[in-house]
Design a protein around this motif. Structure first.
Motif, PDB file in Angstrom:
ATOM      1  N   LEU A  76       0.828  -1.202   0.000  1.00 47.71           N
ATOM      2  CA  LEU A  76       0.000   0.000   0.000  1.00 47.71           C
ATOM      3  C   LEU A  76       0.861   1.251   0.000  1.00 47.71           C
ATOM      4  O   LEU A  76       2.024   1.215   0.411  1.00 47.71           O
ATOM      5  N   PRO A  77       0.314   2.380  -0.457  1.00 53.28           N
ATOM      6  CA  PRO A  77       1.022   3.664  -0.300  1.00 53.28           C
ATOM      7  C   PRO A  77       1.243   3.973   1.173  1.00 53.28           C
ATOM      8  O   PRO A  77       0.567   3.423   2.050  1.00 53.28           O
ATOM      9  N   PHE A  78       2.197   4.891   1.444  1.00 58.72           N
ATOM     10  CA  PHE A  78       2.591   5.121   2.830  1.00 58.72           C
ATOM     11  C   PHE A  78       1.423   5.633   3.665  1.00 58.72           C
ATOM     12  O   PHE A  78       1.186   5.148   4.780  1.00 58.72           O
ATOM     13  N   ASN A  79       0.690   6.618   3.170  1.00 57.98           N
ATOM     14  CA  ASN A  79      -0.408   7.182   3.959  1.00 57.98           C
ATOM     15  C   ASN A  79      -1.502   6.152   4.220  1.00 57.98           C
ATOM     16  O   ASN A  79      -2.022   6.040   5.336  1.00 57.98           O
ATOM     17  N   MET A  80      -1.855   5.379   3.192  1.00 56.04           N
ATOM     18  CA  MET A  80      -2.869   4.345   3.387  1.00 56.04           C
ATOM     19  C   MET A  80      -2.366   3.254   4.317  1.00 56.04           C
ATOM     20  O   MET A  80      -3.115   2.717   5.141  1.00 56.04           O
ATOM     21  N   LYS A  81      -1.090   2.903   4.182  1.00 53.79           N
ATOM     22  CA  LYS A  81      -0.505   1.895   5.068  1.00 53.79           C
ATOM     23  C   LYS A  81      -0.584   2.361   6.520  1.00 53.79           C
ATOM     24  O   LYS A  81      -0.916   1.578   7.414  1.00 53.79           O
ATOM     25  N   ARG A  82      -0.310   3.669   6.768  1.00 52.85           N
ATOM     26  CA  ARG A  82      -0.370   4.182   8.124  1.00 52.85           C
ATOM     27  C   ARG A  82      -1.801   4.181   8.645  1.00 52.85           C
ATOM     28  O   ARG A  82      -2.047   3.806   9.806  1.00 52.85           O
ATOM     29  N   ASP A  83      -2.749   4.543   7.817  1.00 52.08           N
ATOM     30  CA  ASP A  83      -4.145   4.574   8.262  1.00 52.08           C
ATOM     31  C   ASP A  83      -4.659   3.178   8.586  1.00 52.08           C
ATOM     32  O   ASP A  83      -5.365   2.990   9.591  1.00 52.08           O
ATOM     33  N   VAL A  84      -4.324   2.204   7.760  1.00 53.49           N
ATOM     34  CA  VAL A  84      -4.761   0.834   8.033  1.00 53.49           C
ATOM     35  C   VAL A  84      -4.122   0.317   9.309  1.00 53.49           C
ATOM     36  O   VAL A  84      -4.777  -0.319  10.152  1.00 53.49           O
ATOM     37  N   ALA A  85      -2.822   0.566   9.496  1.00 56.34           N
ATOM     38  CA  ALA A  85      -2.149   0.104  10.704  1.00 56.34           C
ATOM     39  C   ALA A  85      -2.710   0.783  11.944  1.00 56.34           C
ATOM     40  O   ALA A  85      -2.858   0.161  13.002  1.00 56.34           O
ATOM     41  N   LEU A  86      -3.051   2.081  11.833  1.00 57.27           N
ATOM     42  CA  LEU A  86      -3.651   2.773  12.963  1.00 57.27           C
ATOM     43  C   LEU A  86      -5.006   2.179  13.327  1.00 57.27           C
ATOM     44  O   LEU A  86      -5.329   2.009  14.504  1.00 57.27           O
ATOM     45  N   ALA A  87      -5.804   1.865  12.309  1.00 59.53           N
ATOM     46  CA  ALA A  87      -7.126   1.298  12.571  1.00 59.53           C
ATOM     47  C   ALA A  87      -7.023  -0.075  13.234  1.00 59.53           C
ATOM     48  O   ALA A  87      -7.886  -0.450  14.037  1.00 59.53           O
ATOM     49  N   VAL A  88      -5.970  -0.807  12.920  1.00 61.15           N
ATOM     50  CA  VAL A  88      -5.854  -2.175  13.433  1.00 61.15           C
ATOM     51  C   VAL A  88      -5.126  -2.210  14.777  1.00 61.15           C
ATOM     52  O   VAL A  88      -5.544  -2.916  15.708  1.00 61.15           O
ATOM     53  N   HIS A  89      -4.041  -1.413  14.933  1.00 60.84           N
ATOM     54  CA  HIS A  89      -3.154  -1.566  16.086  1.00 60.84           C
ATOM     55  C   HIS A  89      -3.162  -0.391  17.045  1.00 60.84           C
ATOM     56  O   HIS A  89      -2.494  -0.454  18.086  1.00 60.84           O
ATOM     57  N   MET A  90      -3.869   0.683  16.744  1.00 58.08           N
ATOM     58  CA  MET A  90      -3.811   1.865  17.598  1.00 58.08           C
ATOM     59  C   MET A  90      -4.374   1.579  18.980  1.00 58.08           C
ATOM     60  O   MET A  90      -3.834   2.024  19.999  1.00 58.08           O
ATOM     61  N   THR A  91      -5.439   0.822  19.015  1.00 57.58           N
ATOM     62  CA  THR A  91      -6.042   0.497  20.313  1.00 57.58           C
ATOM     63  C   THR A  91      -5.089  -0.306  21.179  1.00 57.58           C
ATOM     64  O   THR A  91      -4.980  -0.076  22.391  1.00 57.58           O
ATOM     65  N   THR A  92      -4.388  -1.232  20.556  1.00 58.28           N
ATOM     66  CA  THR A  92      -3.445  -2.060  21.315  1.00 58.28           C
ATOM     67  C   THR A  92      -2.276  -1.230  21.838  1.00 58.28           C
ATOM     68  O   THR A  92      -1.859  -1.372  23.000  1.00 58.28           O
ATOM     69  N   LEU A  93      -1.735  -0.343  20.996  1.00 60.57           N
ATOM     70  CA  LEU A  93      -0.585   0.454  21.414  1.00 60.57           C
ATOM     71  C   LEU A  93      -0.963   1.478  22.477  1.00 60.57           C
ATOM     72  O   LEU A  93      -0.141   1.824  23.337  1.00 60.57           O
ATOM     73  N   SER A  94      -2.193   1.980  22.448  1.00 60.04           N
ATOM     74  CA  SER A  94      -2.610   2.967  23.453  1.00 60.04           C
ATOM     75  C   SER A  94      -2.712   2.364  24.848  1.00 60.04           C
ATOM     76  O   SER A  94      -2.771   3.101  25.838  1.00 60.04           O
ATOM     77  N   LYS A  95      -2.748   1.040  24.957  1.00 62.28           N
ATOM     78  CA  LYS A  95      -2.801   0.392  26.272  1.00 62.28           C
ATOM     79  C   LYS A  95      -1.447   0.372  26.965  1.00 62.28           C
ATOM     80  O   LYS A  95      -1.371   0.055  28.153  1.00 62.28           O
ATOM     81  N   VAL A  96      -0.379   0.658  26.233  1.00 54.56           N
ATOM     82  CA  VAL A  96       0.958   0.616  26.823  1.00 54.56           C
ATOM     83  C   VAL A  96       1.101   1.779  27.791  1.00 54.56           C
ATOM     84  O   VAL A  96       0.903   2.946  27.432  1.00 54.56           O
ATOM     85  N   GLN A  97       1.465   1.486  29.046  1.00 54.33           N
ATOM     86  CA  GLN A  97       1.570   2.510  30.077  1.00 54.33           C
ATOM     87  C   GLN A  97       2.669   3.512  29.769  1.00 54.33           C
ATOM     88  O   GLN A  97       2.563   4.694  30.099  1.00 54.33           O
ATOM     89  N   LEU A  98       3.725   3.030  29.106  1.00 53.77           N
ATOM     90  CA  LEU A  98       4.856   3.912  28.796  1.00 53.77           C
ATOM     91  C   LEU A  98       4.471   4.995  27.798  1.00 53.77           C
ATOM     92  O   LEU A  98       4.994   6.110  27.855  1.00 53.77           O
ATOM     93  N   PHE A  99       3.550   4.709  26.872  1.00 54.12           N
ATOM     94  CA  PHE A  99       3.179   5.660  25.820  1.00 54.12           C
ATOM     95  C   PHE A  99       1.857   6.367  26.100  1.00 54.12           C
ATOM     96  O   PHE A  99       1.268   6.942  25.190  1.00 54.12           O
ATOM     97  N   ARG A 100       1.384   6.289  27.342  1.00 56.11           N
ATOM     98  CA  ARG A 100       0.040   6.814  27.613  1.00 56.11           C
ATOM     99  C   ARG A 100      -0.023   8.329  27.451  1.00 56.11           C
ATOM    100  O   ARG A 100      -1.033   8.874  26.992  1.00 56.11           O
TER     101      ARG A 100
END
Length: 559
Positions: A375-399
């Motif tokens: 995928l293009p870079f912007n679309m790749k970032r949007d898809v990854a955000l939709a799939v993994h953003m919730t998981t990464l936001s649970k990390v206490q270090l990156f809260r």
């Protein structure tokens, strides 16, 4: 001042040659060295700073010896070079004669031998039963017979003895060794048997006794060798395998047809309703009857005597067992030819079923990394955000970090899968990754890995402090193992540092957050140690009280 100078020759020249050239060179060098060594005697000379150059008496003899030695070495080197060239040319010619029969030329020769074997296998039963050998064409048959015999003879005498073979991982191309290796095989015995000159009995029985050539059928191993060679050469050898199986089928039908005609001739042609009625082409009619009998299809003539019943029983048994075996081989060949495609399809189905269990969209039920990379870079970032953003936001270090940093980190998450009992991190190892549990559970083990200290579930994070590279906190403090099938996301320290180069404020926030986590961990460990100490103290006091009670009880009993 006087100095004693020893002029001694320690140089030894050894000539490693072969034959007469080696002996000549060795003796010449030895003679020169012995003669020159006598001239090198100890001499006393007086050296002064302003004295004229010293003239040794042996200087001329040294020069003469050196020139003679140079001439001998030059002459010897030229002779050795000529000898090497002659030996290499002889070895290359010998090797060519050996290697000549191990490539495509040898396979072509095997094709010719296989053709001769097929001719004998088909024509010997045919001419022995059907009346196709007549005085008019017997010369043609004889020419073909003895041409095949000549091919057999050349194969046994000139071709097979020159084949290289592997011995302990090395190719052996010595003619004596290859000939000895061939004669040691069982194939050599069968090849010799196939050349038995039973044709000489034609003098007593006549040339119509073609069955005397039956030893020619013992060269079956060459037929198999040809098909094995074709399997090695062809990229898709399945056609050759199917062709060999069809050859077996038609050859068995051919033998059945010959036996049916011989049985009919023995009983009498057109003598009853079962035998061949001597109408039409004999071979085609008998081959048709043998095909129906062997495959158990069609309506066959009913046998009328015991011999005919026995023949039909044998033919049906051959059709039931032999043809079932051959058809099974064809099925296995076809299955082998499509095995790679079948296994690939099976793996794809397993992957799709697994992605469906994760409730992935239908258009995304393929490999995530390959799809994201395409995928293009912007679309790749949007898809990854939709799939993994919730998981990464649970990390206490990156809260408390900015969303821009999280967007950059999401693209660096790598999915990792672990089997039950797999080791994720080991205590004492230097940490290079942080892990986020997407699905499944992981156990935090004790130091001796005999006790489970904690269970990490979906959304849990471990190893995040090691990402910051803080001195003294880079090593793992506990061992983590996967409880069952677990899917994790891994973020490396290199990817985090690359992202923090563009987020200076986020780097300071992460450092403060890491300090807070370190303090919390230290407080929790301190409380844990105090609790453990208090528990050990309570246990010790309880044990002491119990021992005192036992002592008091025993004292009362005794008094």
């Amino acid at each position: 001042m006087q100095v004693t100078v020893e002029v001694v020759s320690y140089k030894r020249v050894r000539a490693s040659t072969r034959g007469e050239v080696g002996d000549y060179v060795g003796s010449t060098l030895k003679h020169v060295l012995v003669r020159r060594r006598r001239s090198f005697q100890l001499q006393k000379v007086q050296l002064f700073d302003e004295s004229p150059p010293i003239k040794l008496k042996i200087l001329d003899e040294v020069k003469i010896a050196a020139s003679e030695l140079a001439d001998v070495v030059k002459h010897t080197a030229s002779e050795l070079e000529d000898l090497r060239k002659s030996m290499s040319s002889h070895a290359s010619s010998r090797r060519f004669s050996i290697l000549l029969f191990t490539g495509h030329l040898y396979i072509s020769w095997l094709l010719l031998v296989t053709f001769c074997y097929s001719y004998n296998a088909w024509c010997i039963p045919l001419r022995a039963t059907f009346p196709y050998q007549t005085p008019d064409n017997i010369a043609i048959w004889m020419v073909m017979d003895y041409f095949c015999d000549l091919v057999y003879l050349i194969d046994v005498a000139m071709v097979k003895p020159k084949l290289m073979f592997l011995h302990e991982g090395f190719w052996v191309d010595d003619p004596y060794a290859t000939r000895k290796n061939y004669r040691r095989k069982a194939q050599y015995k069968f090849d010799v048997i196939s050349l038995l000159p039973l044709d000489l009995l034609y003098i007593a029985f006549g040339p119509k006794m073609v069955i005397l050539r039956f030893p020619r059928l013992f060269k079956l191993q060459t037929f198999w060798e040809f098909h094995q060679a074709m399997d090695r050469v062809l990229s898709s050898p399945y056609v050759v395998r199917i062709g060999k199986t069809l050859f077996y089928i038609f050859f068995l039908i051919h033998l059945n047809a010959c036996a049916y005609y011989a049985m009919s001739a023995y009983i009498g042609l057109a003598s009853n309703g079962w035998v061949y009625d001597n109408d039409g082409n004999a071979y085609i009619r008998c081959f048709y009857f043998a095909t129906k009998t062997a495959t158990s299809i069609g309506k066959n003539p009913k046998p009328e005597n015991t011999i005919e019943y026995l023949f039909m029983t044998a033919a049906w048994l051959m059709g039931v067992f032999v043809f079932a075996l051959l058809i099974g081989q064809i099925r296995d060949i076809i299955a082998t030819a499509t095995r790679a495609k079948t296994e690939y399809r099976k793996k794809v189905d397993i992957c799709i079923r697994y992605l469906r269990q994760l409730n992935m969209p239908a258009w995304l039920q393929w490999h995530e990394e390959k799809i994201l990379d395409s995928l293009p870079f912007n679309m790749k970032r949007d898809v990854a955000l939709a799939v993994h953003m919730t998981t990464l936001s649970k990390v206490q270090l990156f809260r408390d970090c900015s969303k821009s940093l999280l967007r950059d980190l999401v693209l660096q998450l790598k999915p990792v899968s672990f089997l039950p009992g797999d080791l994720v991190v080991r205590r004492g190892d230097v940490g290079h990754h942080m892990y986020i549990i997407k699905s499944g559970q992981c156990f935090v083990m004790s130091i001796d890995e005999t006790e489970v200290l904690a269970t990490l579930k979906e959304g849990s994070v471990f190893g995040e402090v090691s990402l910051l590279g803080i001195d003294g906190l880079r090593r793992r403090t506990a061992t983590v193992r996967s409880r069952g099938y677990s899917n994790l996301f891994a973020l490396s320290r290199y990817d985090l540092n690359a992202a923090l180069q563009h987020h200076k404020t986020a780097a300071q926030i992460l450092r403060l957050r890491a300090d807070q986590i370190i303090k919390e961990n230290a407080e929790r460990q301190t409380k844990q140690r105090l609790a453990d100490k208090e528990a050990r103290r309570s246990a010790h006091m309880a044990a002491s009280a119990g021992s005192l009670q036992e002592s008091a009880a025993s004292f009362c009993l005794t008094h």
